[in-house]
Design a protein around this motif. Structure first.
Motif, PDB file in Angstrom:
ATOM      1  N   ASN B   5       8.664  70.113  17.347  1.00  0.00           N
ATOM      2  CA  ASN B   5      10.026  70.357  19.101  1.00  0.00           C
ATOM      3  C   ASN B   5       9.307  71.019  19.801  1.00  0.00           C
ATOM      4  O   ASN B   5      10.059  72.173  20.320  1.00  0.00           O
ATOM      5  CB  ASN B   5      10.389  71.782  18.154  1.00  0.00           C
ATOM      6  CG  ASN B   5      12.256  71.140  18.334  1.00  0.00           C
ATOM      7  OD1 ASN B   5      12.583  70.128  19.144  1.00  0.00           O
ATOM      8  ND2 ASN B   5      13.467  71.966  18.049  1.00  0.00           N
ATOM      9  N   VAL B   7       8.513  69.397  23.434  1.00  0.00           N
ATOM     10  CA  VAL B   7       8.455  68.388  24.371  1.00  0.00           C
ATOM     11  C   VAL B   7       7.401  67.926  24.980  1.00  0.00           C
ATOM     12  O   VAL B   7       6.648  69.460  25.604  1.00  0.00           O
ATOM     13  CB  VAL B   7       9.398  68.596  25.806  1.00  0.00           C
ATOM     14  CG1 VAL B   7       9.926  67.890  26.786  1.00  0.00           C
ATOM     15  CG2 VAL B   7      10.127  70.167  25.124  1.00  0.00           C
ATOM     16  N   VAL B   8       6.539  66.692  25.912  1.00  0.00           N
ATOM     17  CA  VAL B   8       6.621  66.411  26.459  1.00  0.00           C
ATOM     18  C   VAL B   8       5.405  68.166  26.967  1.00  0.00           C
ATOM     19  O   VAL B   8       5.359  68.253  28.200  1.00  0.00           O
ATOM     20  CB  VAL B   8       7.600  66.628  27.795  1.00  0.00           C
ATOM     21  CG1 VAL B   8       6.534  66.279  29.397  1.00  0.00           C
ATOM     22  CG2 VAL B   8       8.934  65.453  27.649  1.00  0.00           C
ATOM     23  N   GLY B   9       4.729  67.707  26.035  1.00  0.00           N
ATOM     24  CA  GLY B   9       3.537  68.307  26.177  1.00  0.00           C
ATOM     25  C   GLY B   9       3.374  70.283  26.435  1.00  0.00           C
ATOM     26  O   GLY B   9       2.926  71.345  26.681  1.00  0.00           O
ATOM     27  N   VAL B  79       6.714  54.713  17.416  1.00  0.00           N
ATOM     28  CA  VAL B  79       7.909  56.192  18.148  1.00  0.00           C
ATOM     29  C   VAL B  79       9.027  56.496  16.884  1.00  0.00           C
ATOM     30  O   VAL B  79       9.411  57.880  17.285  1.00  0.00           O
ATOM     31  CB  VAL B  79       7.649  55.716  19.597  1.00  0.00           C
ATOM     32  CG1 VAL B  79       8.827  56.538  20.007  1.00  0.00           C
ATOM     33  CG2 VAL B  79       6.547  55.628  20.173  1.00  0.00           C
ATOM     34  N   CYS B  80       9.030  55.876  16.142  1.00  0.00           N
ATOM     35  CA  CYS B  80      10.583  55.891  16.178  1.00  0.00           C
ATOM     36  C   CYS B  80      10.677  56.782  14.773  1.00  0.00           C
ATOM     37  O   CYS B  80       9.268  56.744  14.065  1.00  0.00           O
ATOM     38  CB  CYS B  80      11.367  54.337  15.562  1.00  0.00           C
ATOM     39  SG  CYS B  80      11.626  53.532  16.927  1.00  0.00           S
ATOM     40  N   SER B  82      10.611  60.036  13.009  1.00  0.00           N
ATOM     41  CA  SER B  82       9.032  60.634  12.999  1.00  0.00           C
ATOM     42  C   SER B  82       8.565  61.199  12.170  1.00  0.00           C
ATOM     43  O   SER B  82       7.886  60.513  11.994  1.00  0.00           O
ATOM     44  CB  SER B  82       9.302  61.881  14.331  1.00  0.00           C
ATOM     45  OG  SER B  82      10.429  62.097  14.063  1.00  0.00           O
ATOM     46  N   MET B 155       3.187  63.142  30.624  1.00  0.00           N
ATOM     47  CA  MET B 155       3.855  63.787  30.207  1.00  0.00           C
ATOM     48  C   MET B 155       4.134  64.181  28.469  1.00  0.00           C
ATOM     49  O   MET B 155       4.620  65.111  27.945  1.00  0.00           O
ATOM     50  CB  MET B 155       4.712  62.986  30.427  1.00  0.00           C
ATOM     51  CG  MET B 155       5.643  63.285  31.976  1.00  0.00           C
ATOM     52  SD  MET B 155       7.223  62.194  32.448  1.00  0.00           S
ATOM     53  CE  MET B 155       7.953  62.927  31.216  1.00  0.00           C
ATOM     54  N   LEU B 156       3.918  63.482  28.217  1.00  0.00           N
ATOM     55  CA  LEU B 156       3.549  62.901  26.438  1.00  0.00           C
ATOM     56  C   LEU B 156       2.325  63.509  25.931  1.00  0.00           C
ATOM     57  O   LEU B 156       2.017  63.771  24.690  1.00  0.00           O
ATOM     58  CB  LEU B 156       3.274  61.459  26.015  1.00  0.00           C
ATOM     59  CG  LEU B 156       4.760  60.964  26.383  1.00  0.00           C
ATOM     60  CD1 LEU B 156       5.265  59.623  26.009  1.00  0.00           C
ATOM     61  CD2 LEU B 156       6.357  61.833  25.470  1.00  0.00           C
ATOM     62  N   ASP B 157       0.955  64.202  26.455  1.00  0.00           N
ATOM     63  CA  ASP B 157       0.187  64.313  25.812  1.00  0.00           C
ATOM     64  C   ASP B 157       0.647  65.894  25.655  1.00  0.00           C
ATOM     65  O   ASP B 157       1.272  66.671  25.596  1.00  0.00           O
ATOM     66  CB  ASP B 157      -0.740  65.343  27.296  1.00  0.00           C
ATOM     67  CG  ASP B 157      -2.231  65.435  26.785  1.00  0.00           C
ATOM     68  OD1 ASP B 157      -2.069  64.466  25.718  1.00  0.00           O
ATOM     69  OD2 ASP B 157      -2.652  66.193  27.540  1.00  0.00           O
ATOM     70  N   THR B 159       1.863  66.164  21.972  1.00  0.00           N
ATOM     71  CA  THR B 159       3.524  65.222  21.693  1.00  0.00           C
ATOM     72  C   THR B 159       2.771  63.941  20.479  1.00  0.00           C
ATOM     73  O   THR B 159       2.190  63.868  20.584  1.00  0.00           O
ATOM     74  CB  THR B 159       4.453  64.764  22.393  1.00  0.00           C
ATOM     75  OG1 THR B 159       4.585  63.094  22.566  1.00  0.00           O
ATOM     76  CG2 THR B 159       5.057  66.224  23.148  1.00  0.00           C
ATOM     77  N   VAL B 160       3.844  64.539  19.537  1.00  0.00           N
ATOM     78  CA  VAL B 160       3.879  63.961  18.440  1.00  0.00           C
ATOM     79  C   VAL B 160       3.847  62.295  18.593  1.00  0.00           C
ATOM     80  O   VAL B 160       2.842  60.868  18.781  1.00  0.00           O
ATOM     81  CB  VAL B 160       4.428  63.934  16.833  1.00  0.00           C
ATOM     82  CG1 VAL B 160       4.405  64.360  15.660  1.00  0.00           C
ATOM     83  CG2 VAL B 160       6.059  64.349  17.448  1.00  0.00           C
ATOM     84  N   SER B 161       4.644  61.643  19.710  1.00  0.00           N
ATOM     85  CA  SER B 161       5.233  60.687  20.040  1.00  0.00           C
ATOM     86  C   SER B 161       3.986  60.021  20.763  1.00  0.00           C
ATOM     87  O   SER B 161       3.059  59.012  20.635  1.00  0.00           O
ATOM     88  CB  SER B 161       5.967  60.174  21.256  1.00  0.00           C
ATOM     89  OG  SER B 161       7.432  60.663  20.047  1.00  0.00           O
ATOM     90  N   GLY B 162       3.499  61.036  21.650  1.00  0.00           N
ATOM     91  CA  GLY B 162       2.239  60.381  22.999  1.00  0.00           C
ATOM     92  C   GLY B 162       1.180  60.074  22.036  1.00  0.00           C
ATOM     93  O   GLY B 162       0.424  59.149  21.911  1.00  0.00           O
ATOM     94  N   LEU B 165       1.246  56.993  20.313  1.00  0.00           N
ATOM     95  CA  LEU B 165       1.116  55.662  21.491  1.00  0.00           C
ATOM     96  C   LEU B 165      -0.425  56.030  21.942  1.00  0.00           C
ATOM     97  O   LEU B 165      -1.122  54.118  22.020  1.00  0.00           O
ATOM     98  CB  LEU B 165       1.673  54.987  22.125  1.00  0.00           C
ATOM     99  CG  LEU B 165       3.115  55.871  22.197  1.00  0.00           C
ATOM    100  CD1 LEU B 165       3.896  55.581  23.449  1.00  0.00           C
ATOM    101  CD2 LEU B 165       3.979  54.230  21.912  1.00  0.00           C
TER     102      LEU B 165
END
Lengths: 171, 171
Positions: B5, B7-9, B79-80, B82, B155-157, B159-162, B165
């Motif tokens: 949980n 966000v965006v680092g 990304v989908c 998680s 912004m995504l540094d 995070t899981v999504s970051g 990618l």
DNA sequence: TGCTCATTAATGTCACGTCAGCAATGAGCG
DNA sequence: CGCTCATTGCTGACGTGACATTAATGAGCA
């Protein structure tokens, strides 16, 4: 008014020959997806205490600013649920945050507004919104934000979502 | 590795006092949401002829590039969904595009790969991807794309999504 | 060996988002 | 009036996405 299935300003007929595409474009698309997901996840977390979802919060905040609205009008102001957001509104009505009043003149329409309980939520939601904004954007310089906002607006020019946001933030 | 949980680092503990927030930050958030939505809608439209969804296409393209993958590895690249994308993969297996092979050494894992039918789809999917890229980004200058990519990465540094990618495009 | 803990995958639950289809109503026009 | 068509809101079907929980298996360690 563009057709529903329009992207980002490009009607199906005027698509480009997909030649000049680089891997960066693809990465950009997935970065947009990821940013939105992470942001939504965070927002969800912040809203959990209030037992609200991001979509519900968006509706309450829009209503707070512009009630009364019909369902169709509301649909044209929010990004979510492009058609008529009947169901989301339904839950909010069931929970006593939104009121639904049948129209007198045009009896097809329903006027939506916040109940007292809904209005009490607004300050908290604004606070959460601000916190999420800060968390999402604090790593960006002012210039970067400007570039991104302008670029995204241009990407969304001519789309339903783009129109919704233009009205909402500059209408 | 950041908690889910995040966000965006920003891990929950180091959140900023939400003071310096402007309406532009909020608009930026909704623009990101809208861009992602419109892009997904368009992608859906392009994929409809193949009877595939964007999430399914993402999985096929990742597998095409890096099979074999376990379910958990795949989950860390997309990304989908998680967690473990069991169900999406399930449909793809049912439709004969993805194969599932139980691991010999570690019998908890399942190795995923494309079937012949799945591989046949890849060129078409890449074509569609390119078309969507072109449609999404053609209104942006090279500089704008660079700024947006760098900003979003930042912004995504953390995070899981970051991370997903980063591995996928630069790993 | 026996215990504990982590990892992997599957599953149940909830809330959306999209689409298609429908009923009710209103408006335009002969 | 009577017909047609557009608009409004509702609903069902489908496929996610997030989260929590569970079962099976493996790894570490006494």
């Amino acid at each position: 008014m563009p057709a529903a299935n329009t992207v980002v300003g490009v009607s199906p007929e005027e698509q480009l020959p997909a030649g000049a595409t680089t891997q960066e474009d693809t990465e950009l698309r997935y970065l947009l997806l990821a940013a939105q997901r992470e942001g939504a996840r965070y927002m969800s977390g912040q809203l959990r205490a209030l037992n609200l979802t991001p979509a519900q919060a968006e509706i309450i905040l829009v209503l707070a600013q512009r009630e009364p609205l019909t369902l169709a009008e509301l649909g044209r102001l929010i990004v979510c649920e492009s058609n008529s957001p009947s169901r989301i509104v339904d839950t909010l009505v069931k929970r006593g945050m939104v009121s639904r009043t049948p129209g007198q003149v045009d009896r097809r329409v329903v006027y939506l507004g916040l109940t007292e309980q809904g209005q009490e939520l607004v300050p908290k939601l604004q606070e959460i919104d601000a916190a999420v904004d800060a968390a999402a954007a604090f790593r960006l310089s002012s210039d970067e934000k400007q570039v991104m906002i302008r670029g995204l607006r241009r990407m969304l020019d001519g789309t339903v979502s783009g129109a919704a946001l233009a009205t909402r933030f500059h209408g």
